[in-house]
Write a protein that holds these residues in place. Structure first.
Motif, PDB file in Angstrom:
ATOM      1  N   VAL A  56       8.157  -4.357   8.817  1.00 11.18           N
ATOM      2  CA  VAL A  56       7.253  -4.061   7.690  1.00 11.18           C
ATOM      3  C   VAL A  56       7.970  -3.100   6.763  1.00 11.18           C
ATOM      4  O   VAL A  56       8.446  -2.038   7.204  1.00 11.18           O
ATOM      5  CB  VAL A  56       5.925  -3.465   8.204  1.00 11.18           C
ATOM      6  N   SER A  57       8.048  -3.485   5.467  1.00 16.01           N
ATOM      7  CA  SER A  57       8.747  -2.658   4.481  1.00 16.01           C
ATOM      8  C   SER A  57       7.797  -2.380   3.317  1.00 16.01           C
ATOM      9  O   SER A  57       7.051  -3.260   2.856  1.00 16.01           O
ATOM     10  CB  SER A  57       9.995  -3.388   3.978  1.00 16.01           C
ATOM     11  N   CYS A  58       7.796  -1.136   2.818  1.00 15.45           N
ATOM     12  CA  CYS A  58       6.944  -0.750   1.679  1.00 15.45           C
ATOM     13  C   CYS A  58       7.433  -1.449   0.406  1.00 15.45           C
ATOM     14  O   CYS A  58       8.631  -1.475   0.112  1.00 15.45           O
ATOM     15  CB  CYS A  58       6.968   0.762   1.482  1.00 15.45           C
ATOM     16  N   SER A  59       6.460  -2.015  -0.357  1.00 18.10           N
ATOM     17  CA  SER A  59       6.836  -2.731  -1.578  1.00 18.10           C
ATOM     18  C   SER A  59       6.031  -2.292  -2.805  1.00 18.10           C
ATOM     19  O   SER A  59       6.154  -2.876  -3.875  1.00 18.10           O
ATOM     20  CB  SER A  59       6.644  -4.247  -1.348  1.00 18.10           C
ATOM     21  N   GLY A  60       5.190  -1.263  -2.635  1.00 15.53           N
ATOM     22  CA  GLY A  60       4.378  -0.783  -3.758  1.00 15.53           C
ATOM     23  C   GLY A  60       5.207  -0.045  -4.790  1.00 15.53           C
ATOM     24  O   GLY A  60       6.371   0.301  -4.555  1.00 15.53           O
ATOM     25  N   PRO A  61       4.633   0.168  -5.986  1.00 15.09           N
ATOM     26  CA  PRO A  61       5.360   0.897  -7.042  1.00 15.09           C
ATOM     27  C   PRO A  61       5.641   2.332  -6.632  1.00 15.09           C
ATOM     28  O   PRO A  61       4.872   2.942  -5.900  1.00 15.09           O
ATOM     29  CB  PRO A  61       4.427   0.808  -8.239  1.00 15.09           C
ATOM     30  N   ALA A  62       6.795   2.822  -7.088  1.00 16.75           N
ATOM     31  CA  ALA A  62       7.135   4.212  -6.816  1.00 16.75           C
ATOM     32  C   ALA A  62       6.184   5.120  -7.555  1.00 16.75           C
ATOM     33  O   ALA A  62       5.579   4.742  -8.571  1.00 16.75           O
ATOM     34  CB  ALA A  62       8.574   4.491  -7.233  1.00 16.75           C
ATOM     35  N   ALA A  63       6.059   6.349  -7.087  1.00 15.03           N
ATOM     36  CA  ALA A  63       5.095   7.285  -7.690  1.00 15.03           C
ATOM     37  C   ALA A  63       5.387   7.526  -9.164  1.00 15.03           C
ATOM     38  O   ALA A  63       4.490   7.625  -9.995  1.00 15.03           O
ATOM     39  CB  ALA A  63       5.116   8.615  -6.942  1.00 15.03           C
ATOM     40  N   GLY A  64       6.615   7.577  -9.624  1.00 14.66           N
ATOM     41  CA  GLY A  64       6.964   7.874 -11.022  1.00 14.66           C
ATOM     42  C   GLY A  64       6.765   6.687 -11.944  1.00 14.66           C
ATOM     43  O   GLY A  64       6.814   6.825 -13.166  1.00 14.66           O
ATOM     44  N   ASP A  65       6.546   5.465 -11.354  1.00 15.73           N
ATOM     45  CA  ASP A  65       6.402   4.267 -12.182  1.00 15.73           C
ATOM     46  C   ASP A  65       4.962   4.004 -12.614  1.00 15.73           C
ATOM     47  O   ASP A  65       4.683   3.082 -13.387  1.00 15.73           O
ATOM     48  CB  ASP A  65       6.914   3.041 -11.432  1.00 15.73           C
ATOM     49  N   LYS A  66       3.974   4.755 -12.130  1.00 16.92           N
ATOM     50  CA  LYS A  66       2.572   4.533 -12.501  1.00 16.92           C
ATOM     51  C   LYS A  66       2.333   4.919 -13.971  1.00 16.92           C
ATOM     52  O   LYS A  66       2.769   5.978 -14.430  1.00 16.92           O
ATOM     53  CB  LYS A  66       1.654   5.350 -11.601  1.00 16.92           C
ATOM     54  N   LYS A  67       1.675   4.000 -14.708  1.00 19.30           N
ATOM     55  CA  LYS A  67       1.376   4.277 -16.130  1.00 19.30           C
ATOM     56  C   LYS A  67       0.106   5.119 -16.235  1.00 19.30           C
ATOM     57  O   LYS A  67      -0.912   4.788 -15.663  1.00 19.30           O
ATOM     58  CB  LYS A  67       1.185   2.973 -16.899  1.00 19.30           C
ATOM     59  N   SER A  68       0.187   6.227 -16.994  1.00 16.11           N
ATOM     60  CA  SER A  68      -0.991   7.096 -17.156  1.00 16.11           C
ATOM     61  C   SER A  68      -1.672   6.804 -18.507  1.00 16.11           C
ATOM     62  O   SER A  68      -1.002   6.551 -19.515  1.00 16.11           O
ATOM     63  CB  SER A  68      -0.581   8.566 -17.079  1.00 16.11           C
ATOM     64  N   GLY A  69      -3.001   6.750 -18.598  1.00 12.95           N
ATOM     65  CA  GLY A  69      -3.768   6.493 -19.839  1.00 12.95           C
ATOM     66  C   GLY A  69      -3.779   7.686 -20.787  1.00 12.95           C
ATOM     67  O   GLY A  69      -3.757   8.823 -20.361  1.00 12.95           O
ATOM     68  N   GLY A  70      -3.803   7.485 -22.140  1.00 13.47           N
ATOM     69  CA  GLY A  70      -3.832   8.607 -23.118  1.00 13.47           C
ATOM     70  C   GLY A  70      -5.061   8.528 -24.040  1.00 13.47           C
ATOM     71  O   GLY A  70      -5.746   7.520 -24.089  1.00 13.47           O
ATOM     72  N   SER A 106       0.824  -1.227   0.000  1.00 14.12           N
ATOM     73  CA  SER A 106       0.000   0.000   0.000  1.00 14.12           C
ATOM     74  C   SER A 106       0.844   1.256   0.000  1.00 14.12           C
ATOM     75  O   SER A 106       0.320   2.358  -0.130  1.00 14.12           O
ATOM     76  CB  SER A 106      -0.911  -0.011   1.226  1.00 14.12           C
ATOM     77  N   CYS A 107       2.158   1.110   0.187  1.00 14.67           N
ATOM     78  CA  CYS A 107       3.020   2.294   0.186  1.00 14.67           C
ATOM     79  C   CYS A 107       4.171   2.042  -0.777  1.00 14.67           C
ATOM     80  O   CYS A 107       4.573   0.901  -1.009  1.00 14.67           O
ATOM     81  CB  CYS A 107       3.537   2.610   1.581  1.00 14.67           C
ATOM     82  N   PRO A 108       4.684   3.105  -1.395  1.00 12.64           N
ATOM     83  CA  PRO A 108       5.709   2.951  -2.442  1.00 12.64           C
ATOM     84  C   PRO A 108       7.033   2.476  -1.856  1.00 12.64           C
ATOM     85  O   PRO A 108       7.424   2.880  -0.766  1.00 12.64           O
ATOM     86  CB  PRO A 108       5.824   4.351  -3.023  1.00 12.64           C
ATOM     87  N   ALA A 109       7.721   1.598  -2.542  1.00 14.86           N
ATOM     88  CA  ALA A 109       9.032   1.104  -2.129  1.00 14.86           C
ATOM     89  C   ALA A 109      10.090   2.166  -2.347  1.00 14.86           C
ATOM     90  O   ALA A 109       9.950   3.032  -3.214  1.00 14.86           O
ATOM     91  CB  ALA A 109       9.369  -0.168  -2.902  1.00 14.86           C
ATOM     92  N   THR A 110      11.140   2.099  -1.541  1.00 16.48           N
ATOM     93  CA  THR A 110      12.283   2.999  -1.706  1.00 16.48           C
ATOM     94  C   THR A 110      13.469   2.180  -2.169  1.00 16.48           C
ATOM     95  O   THR A 110      13.467   0.956  -2.086  1.00 16.48           O
ATOM     96  CB  THR A 110      12.620   3.694  -0.375  1.00 16.48           C
ATOM     97  N   ASP A 111      14.475   2.874  -2.635  1.00 19.52           N
ATOM     98  CA  ASP A 111      15.686   2.207  -3.107  1.00 19.52           C
ATOM     99  C   ASP A 111      16.889   2.880  -2.449  1.00 19.52           C
ATOM    100  O   ASP A 111      17.173   4.047  -2.745  1.00 19.52           O
ATOM    101  CB  ASP A 111      15.804   2.294  -4.615  1.00 19.52           C
TER     102      ASP A 111
END
Length: 578
Positions: free
Chosen positions: A560-574, A532-537
């Motif tokens: 507990v470690s965040c494993s969700g996609p980072a905010a910049g990795d979300k694909k936006s629809g066109g 539910s929260c973005p992963a860090t690197d």
């Protein structure tokens, strides 16, 4: 920084003053390590500047710390701190840490007015109980007086300052100096006043003085100066207590006069015998005529003046109307005849002494063994050599004589020997040594029992975290096992708390570093992903199931470690173009 606000040796906080003596001040304090209130006695600067005294003071305090009787104020620790003046000059501050006792000094009880007879006997019985214990342990107090006796709020007697008087007396060369340090000569034994060797019977004499003061409200000997009082201890006989206060039972006269005998061998042999006689007198058991005669014969000395004074002190005992005479006195004619014969003998002896020629009492080839007891071996050897005698050495363990000092000589001092003869010097090698037993891995109770069996005592106990050791298990000892120490020495222990301090691994730790830190503490670690929260690197820790803070050893910790996609990795629809 004021003395009242300082911390000694980084451990003992010094609070408000609660007492003042002739050589030290006492403060209420707090042991920051063990978390308990204590009393802290800080020695005055005049004593603190004497390095010889500081050494003896530390050794005697360590000896006193081994006593654990309920009638003795416990000595927990002794140390030395440093105080720096404004000009940078450093001064040592010797101190001792003692049990904090709530109550009144016996001297304040006496100063408040007459003490009931039952209380007087009970207080002295408590002092003798402490002495009975300390004498069995080989510790002579040397300064028994009301100022060194506490009466607790519950009425219990506690004797304090064991060992300090010895350190003081060993650092003083004259009676006057010792008196200045200890504050009074009113409770000195005759042997202390003369500078002779002191043993447990000196404590019994001083206790007799305290009993006399409790019964009569005054000390048996008074004078314009400490030296004058000390002289009376040596040469004068006290009035019986019942001659000062008529209500004092004559049975107690016999107890007091026996305790105040000039000759140590004429006093009670030990504190137990003194207690027994005191209890019997307190129960109303009056002395028989035979006991009174025996006491009189015991206390009479070779000095006619002293004998006369002692006879006066025993007058009331001998004139007890309940004791009937069973034999008529000798006829007057026989008395005068005996006086005449005695006078002729005395005149004859006087003429013989005045007319004989001086002779050499010691043959030219003989030598007298000098007094060497209490000297160092080297000094004793020199004293023998000065008398054309040589020394052989035999070492012997002693808990009361410092190592290297002579315990006794064989033959004893005063014996005549041929020139160039050998004298055996029995030299102290200090207390009997014992080996510290293995203690690591035992429970605290098992370790304490092992120390007691080995002839050692439990010292300070410090608790420490050990990731793989259960609570109350010994981690280490000081001194360590197999080390030889003096019998009765205290051994400090470090025991496990059964817990470990878990750090806060959220935010500042990477997930890998957090896992390693917890595994190093012998904890078990699992990782749960939170999509539910973005992963860090690199990945970090969002939360932890245990800590931060103390937790039981081997605790299971979930990170507990965040494993969700980072905010910049979300694909936006066109939208497609038409």
């Amino acid at each position: 920084m004021s003395v009242e606000s300082r911390v000694l040796s980084g451990r003992y906080r010094v609070d408000e003053p609660i007492g003042r003596g002739g050589m030290a001040s006492v403060y209420r304090g707090y042991d920051l390590t063990l978390g308990r209130p204590v009393a802290i006695k800080i020695l005055d600067g005049e004593l603190a500047d004497d390095s010889g005294f500081r050494t003896r003071f530390r050794l005697e305090a360590q000896s006193a710390s081994r006593m654990s009787s309920t009638a003795v104020v416990r000595v927990y620790d002794a140390g030395e701190d440093i105080e720096t003046d404004a000009d940078g000059t450093e001064h040592p501050i010797p101190f001792i840490v003692m049990e904090l006792v709530h109550g009144r000094l016996l001297k304040d009880v006496i100063a408040a007015g007459p003490v009931p007879l039952a209380d007087s006997i009970r207080y002295v019985d408590g002092i003798l109980e402490a002495l009975e214990y300390s004498h069995r342990a080989g510790v002579v107090h040397r300064d028994i007086k009301p100022g060194n006796v506490m009466i607790t709020d519950a009425g219990q007697v506690k004797v304090m300052d064991f060992g300090i008087a010895r350190a003081v007396s060993d650092s003083s060369s004259t009676v006057a100096e010792t008196t200045t340090i200890l504050g009074t000569a009113a409770y000195f034994s005759p042997e202390q006043a003369k500078g002779d060797v002191v043993d447990a019977r000196a404590d019994l004499y001083s206790t007799g003085v305290v009993l006399y003061e409790l019964l009569t409200g005054r000390q048996p000997f008074r004078g314009d100066s400490p030296v004058a009082v000390a002289y009376q201890h040596v040469s004068a006989a006290p009035l019986a207590p019942s001659e000062v206060v008529e209500t004092v039972p004559r049975a107690l006269d016999a107890v007091v006069l026996r305790a105040l005998a000039k000759d140590p061998f004429a006093r009670y042999p030990d504190a137990a015998a003194f207690r027994e006689a005191l209890d019997a007198a307190g129960a109303g058991k009056a002395p028989s005529r035979r006991q009174v005669d025996t006491l009189a014969n015991t206390l009479y000395g070779p000095d006619p003046r002293q004998a006369a004074e002692t006879a006066r002190s025993l007058r009331q005992l001998s004139s007890d109307p309940t004791m009937k005479r069973t034999q008529a006195g000798p006829p007057a004619a026989w008395i005068w005849a005996g006086v005449a014969v005695l006078a002729v003998l005395l005149i004859s002896v006087l003429i013989w002494v005045l007319t004989i020629k001086p002779c050499q009492l010691v043959p030219s080839g003989s030598r007298i063994v000098p007094v060497v007891v209490g000297l160092t071996y080297d000094a004793a050897t020199t004293a023998l050599a000065d008398n054309d005698l040589s020394a052989t050495r035999q070492d012997e363990a002693s808990a009361t004589v410092p190592a290297g000092d002579v315990i006794r000589s064989e033959p004893k001092a005063g014996v005549s020997m041929e020139r160039d003869s050998e004298v055996m010097l029995v030299v102290s090698k200090g207390p009997q040594s014992v080996t510290v037993p293995p203690l690591v891995g035992m429970t605290r109770a098992q370790a304490e029992q092992a120390l007691q069996t080995a002839g050692l005592s439990l010292g300070q106990v410090r608790r420490d975290d050990e990731p793989d050791t259960e609570a109350d298990i010994v981690i280490s000892s000081d001194p360590e096992q197999k080390v030889d120490v003096a019998q009765g020495s205290a051994v400090d222990l470090v025991v496990a708390t059964g817990t470990v301090a878990v750090p806060d691994v959220t935010g500042n730790f990477t997930l890998d570093d957090a896992k390693k830190a917890l595994l190093d503490l012998k904890l078990t670690v699992d990782v749960t992903d939170d999509a539910s929260c973005p992963a860090t690197d690199p990945r970090s820790v969002k939360s932890q199931s245990a800590g931060p803070g103390e937790v039981p050893i081997h605790t299971h910790v979930v990170l507990v470690s965040c494993s969700g996609p980072a905010a910049g990795d979300k694909k936006s629809g066109g939208t497609g173009g038409g």
